[in-house]
Design a protein around this motif. Sequence first.
Motif, PDB file in Angstrom:
ATOM      1  N   TRP A  28      -8.617  -1.351  -0.510  1.00 18.15           N
ATOM      2  CA  TRP A  28      -8.053  -0.303  -1.371  1.00 18.15           C
ATOM      3  C   TRP A  28      -6.574  -0.080  -1.072  1.00 18.15           C
ATOM      4  O   TRP A  28      -5.765   0.065  -1.994  1.00 18.15           O
ATOM      5  N   ILE A  29      -6.222  -0.030   0.204  1.00 19.00           N
ATOM      6  CA  ILE A  29      -4.808   0.137   0.571  1.00 19.00           C
ATOM      7  C   ILE A  29      -3.977  -1.023   0.031  1.00 19.00           C
ATOM      8  O   ILE A  29      -2.864  -0.833  -0.491  1.00 19.00           O
ATOM      9  N   THR A  30      -4.512  -2.224   0.140  1.00 18.30           N
ATOM     10  CA  THR A  30      -3.791  -3.400  -0.366  1.00 18.30           C
ATOM     11  C   THR A  30      -3.561  -3.288  -1.870  1.00 18.30           C
ATOM     12  O   THR A  30      -2.445  -3.516  -2.370  1.00 18.30           O
ATOM     13  N   MET A  31      -4.584  -2.925  -2.625  1.00 14.00           N
ATOM     14  CA  MET A  31      -4.446  -2.817  -4.068  1.00 14.00           C
ATOM     15  C   MET A  31      -3.546  -1.650  -4.461  1.00 14.00           C
ATOM     16  O   MET A  31      -2.754  -1.747  -5.410  1.00 14.00           O
ATOM     17  N   ALA A  32      -3.648  -0.532  -3.770  1.00 19.64           N
ATOM     18  CA  ALA A  32      -2.790   0.614  -4.086  1.00 19.64           C
ATOM     19  C   ALA A  32      -1.326   0.287  -3.824  1.00 19.64           C
ATOM     20  O   ALA A  32      -0.440   0.645  -4.616  1.00 19.64           O
ATOM     21  N   GLU A 206       5.290   6.454   1.061  1.00 25.03           N
ATOM     22  CA  GLU A 206       4.337   6.887   2.071  1.00 25.03           C
ATOM     23  C   GLU A 206       3.189   7.684   1.474  1.00 25.03           C
ATOM     24  O   GLU A 206       2.461   8.356   2.194  1.00 25.03           O
ATOM     25  N   CYS A 207       3.035   7.602   0.153  1.00 24.91           N
ATOM     26  CA  CYS A 207       1.929   8.257  -0.522  1.00 24.91           C
ATOM     27  C   CYS A 207       1.409   7.311  -1.604  1.00 24.91           C
ATOM     28  O   CYS A 207       2.151   6.919  -2.503  1.00 24.91           O
ATOM     29  N   ILE A 208       0.141   6.917  -1.506  1.00 28.22           N
ATOM     30  CA  ILE A 208      -0.465   6.019  -2.473  1.00 28.22           C
ATOM     31  C   ILE A 208      -1.678   6.698  -3.091  1.00 28.22           C
ATOM     32  O   ILE A 208      -2.197   7.684  -2.542  1.00 28.22           O
ATOM     33  N   HIS A 209      -2.113   6.168  -4.233  1.00 27.39           N
ATOM     34  CA  HIS A 209      -3.250   6.772  -4.920  1.00 27.39           C
ATOM     35  C   HIS A 209      -3.977   5.702  -5.703  1.00 27.39           C
ATOM     36  O   HIS A 209      -3.598   4.518  -5.710  1.00 27.39           O
ATOM     37  N   THR A 210      -5.035   6.104  -6.405  1.00 30.47           N
ATOM     38  CA  THR A 210      -5.816   5.181  -7.218  1.00 30.47           C
ATOM     39  C   THR A 210      -4.880   4.428  -8.165  1.00 30.47           C
ATOM     40  O   THR A 210      -4.223   5.060  -9.000  1.00 30.47           O
ATOM     41  N   PRO A 211      -4.779   3.116  -8.065  1.00 27.62           N
ATOM     42  CA  PRO A 211      -3.732   2.402  -8.807  1.00 27.62           C
ATOM     43  C   PRO A 211      -3.921   2.414 -10.312  1.00 27.62           C
ATOM     44  O   PRO A 211      -2.937   2.399 -11.055  1.00 27.62           O
ATOM     45  N   HIS A 212      -5.154   2.455 -10.816  1.00 26.09           N
ATOM     46  CA  HIS A 212      -5.372   2.355 -12.254  1.00 26.09           C
ATOM     47  C   HIS A 212      -5.455   3.719 -12.935  1.00 26.09           C
ATOM     48  O   HIS A 212      -5.773   3.789 -14.129  1.00 26.09           O
ATOM     49  N   ALA A 213      -5.207   4.820 -12.212  1.00 26.15           N
ATOM     50  CA  ALA A 213      -5.307   6.154 -12.799  1.00 26.15           C
ATOM     51  C   ALA A 213      -4.202   6.357 -13.828  1.00 26.15           C
ATOM     52  O   ALA A 213      -3.040   6.013 -13.596  1.00 26.15           O
ATOM     53  N   LYS A 214      -4.555   6.945 -14.969  1.00 24.01           N
ATOM     54  CA  LYS A 214      -3.589   7.206 -16.041  1.00 24.01           C
ATOM     55  C   LYS A 214      -3.077   8.646 -16.003  1.00 24.01           C
ATOM     56  O   LYS A 214      -2.064   8.964 -16.616  1.00 24.01           O
TER      57      LYS A 214
END
Length: 803
Positions: A28-32, A206-214
Amino acid sequence: MADIKTNEVEAVDTGKGGTDSPTYWKRWITMARKGQKTHRESTKKAWEEYENAGISGDAANSGIQNARSYPIYWSSCKTLEPAYYSRTPKLNIRREFGIDDEESLTAVLITERLGDFLIKDCDFDNVMSSAVMDFIHGDKATAQVLYEADERRDTFPLFLDEQAKFVTADGQPYDGETEETEEGFFGVNIVPINQVVKLKPALYDECIHTPHAKNEEEITEKGYYFLLTRKQAEEAFDDDVVEKINWAKGTEGDPGEKRDYGDDEEGKNSVQIIGEFVEGWECWCESSKKVYWYSNQYDGFLKIADDPYKLKGFFPSPSFIISSKPSKTLFPTPSYVQLEPIIKELHKAQNKVINLISAIRRRAIVDGDEELLLLLNAPEGKEYIIHKNIQTIIDKGGLDNMIMFIPLRELVESISELSGLQEKFKNEFFEWFGVPDILRGATDPIETATAQKLKSSAAHDRFKYNKKLVQQLARDSIEMMIDLALGTFTTETLAEICGFQFMNEDQQASFESQLELLRSDRARFIRIDIETDSLSFIDEQLKADKTSIAVQTLTQGLDKVAQMVETSPEFAQVGLQALLMSLESLSPGDKFEEGIRRAIDGLIEKSKEPPPPPPDYEQMKIEVKQHQNQIKEFEAQSKAQKDQADFQIKQAKFQLDTQKQVHKQEMDQINVQVEQFKVGMEAQLQQFMMQIEQQRVGLEAQSVKIEEFKAGMQAAESKMEEIRLAREADSRTLEIMAGTQQMQGEKIQEQKALPPPNITVNSPPVNVVVEGQKKASRKVGKAQIDNEGNAVFESMDVDDGES
């Protein structure tokens, strides 16, 4: 625009453990990070441009020597920053549904004081400034709330009931943590102390989140980067976890390096840390309501915790503010991406202008010898030199015919053209970036005041949306901090923060009940807002004009509403609404409007009261007559009291005079006694002084005797020294005699039968004077040879005159 398509986002392999699997969060971290990459790189370039961290390389690649940057992006950002946020916000706490009772005022007071305390207790302004700069550079920003506290372990005795279960001293069942000691069983109560709620930056990388969220509602995971030293990790994680961490190390001169998770091609970002450290991501999962601490430096999770804050939206950060939101992602295209070509052209033009200015100097071709060249290049202060061929210069028609200057007109024209090009690029930059001239202080002096006001209003409208977003971030951050404090702080801590001891009795009585309502998200009826324009500097003159207009409008409006209350109370509410509507455009504030509403409501309620009945004139005449009789009686009583008081005054005056005479006689007697005492004391003082003088004379005599005794002792010591010297002489004599005896051994053997000779050595007399016994004496010595041939010396003291 960084557009991430759905088919480009790989499905995260949950593994056997789902979200509780380290493999899940690693992927998940990699994709985000991959989904964030384009936005992160663009924002990084904008920051580098702002910090002037990559311009020289670009200019050097273009062949420009001593490259310099054109600081238009920096100056524009410095103009926008105070326009968005420059002052600590002022809270405006309001009640929903028109609730207006004393208990609700207590809830407002608690919220207001708690919010002010939390803002002052953390680095709120710096965190907001950091978020605003991320917002300017990357068109996206947020912040993160953090709760910290120490723990105190309190123990209390436990007892066993008939069913062999633990109960407290008051008989209440207990099933919590227990400790067993020699004295018995004890329950453990963990009490949080030193509780703190902070606001910390959540930087763009330094802040990541669900990558596909609209949108914000579709975000189900958020990750916050952390970097901890070994000491910090030991406080945050268990001991067995800390021992198994693959620590990264940094030393002085060779700092540790921060690894970029899931994006190895980007390289490494240097982090100035000395010693061992661990870095990773604090991942919040809304579906499992858990928080996972993951790091590539540890095999597994560093820590897993259930929802620690119990916040309304679960995540410990407010919603992202996005200026130019894309349609399918939450990764906007920063403004810098659109401005970068113009910025680079301005850099090149700036460096060309600098190089052309450096090239503009007087240069010429000279027809002459070295002496003439020396004259033309003479340094400052040397105005005369010797030239042997001056006649040659005169023959050639002077220096004008011997020097041909290289033209500079083309260089000057080039600078002028570049300056015009720079001005064109600047205007385009300001138009695209949205920095109007009214904010930069660049106005036309011939413009009318009305035109400048229109520009100012237009500039405000242009920034209204972005300022509203920044205001929303500040408001959401404060509300989240208050929610976190209400949910984690103890009642005692909240009472101390809110000044419980300074509340009135009604507020203290309703404090705990209102506190419980505030802790409930559903039952809460308090809303937090920020006063308009409280985040940026305001025009003081404009503020004064608005205040003057508001006062004038209020004065006239209240006069009209008061007249309506007297004539037609049913229309007073309409007049009140009209007055409030006229003040709304001036933004006086909710508290000001609420005060006006209360005052007019009071007038309306008063007008609804029934009028008093008409007066009874006959009854009034009787009351007046009774009142007049009462006045006469009162005057008579007053006169009698006055006469009695005068008599008492005279009597008191006579008694006072008598007391004065008695007091005077007593004072005269006291004065006589004082004089007598004074004479007696002077006589005693003289007698005492004579005694002291006699004692002083006696002490001086004793001192003389002591000195005489010291002198006698010194003389005795001298005599003793003489005796010692005489004994040493006697010893030497005996040694000589002993030598003589050895040489004449045989002779002495023959004369053994003869009596030994008596040798008498008379030492000089030593007079020793001792106080109380004065007698002179002297030492008498006698040396003789005993039967074995040894020398024996005897001495004795004899009185002076004895032999």
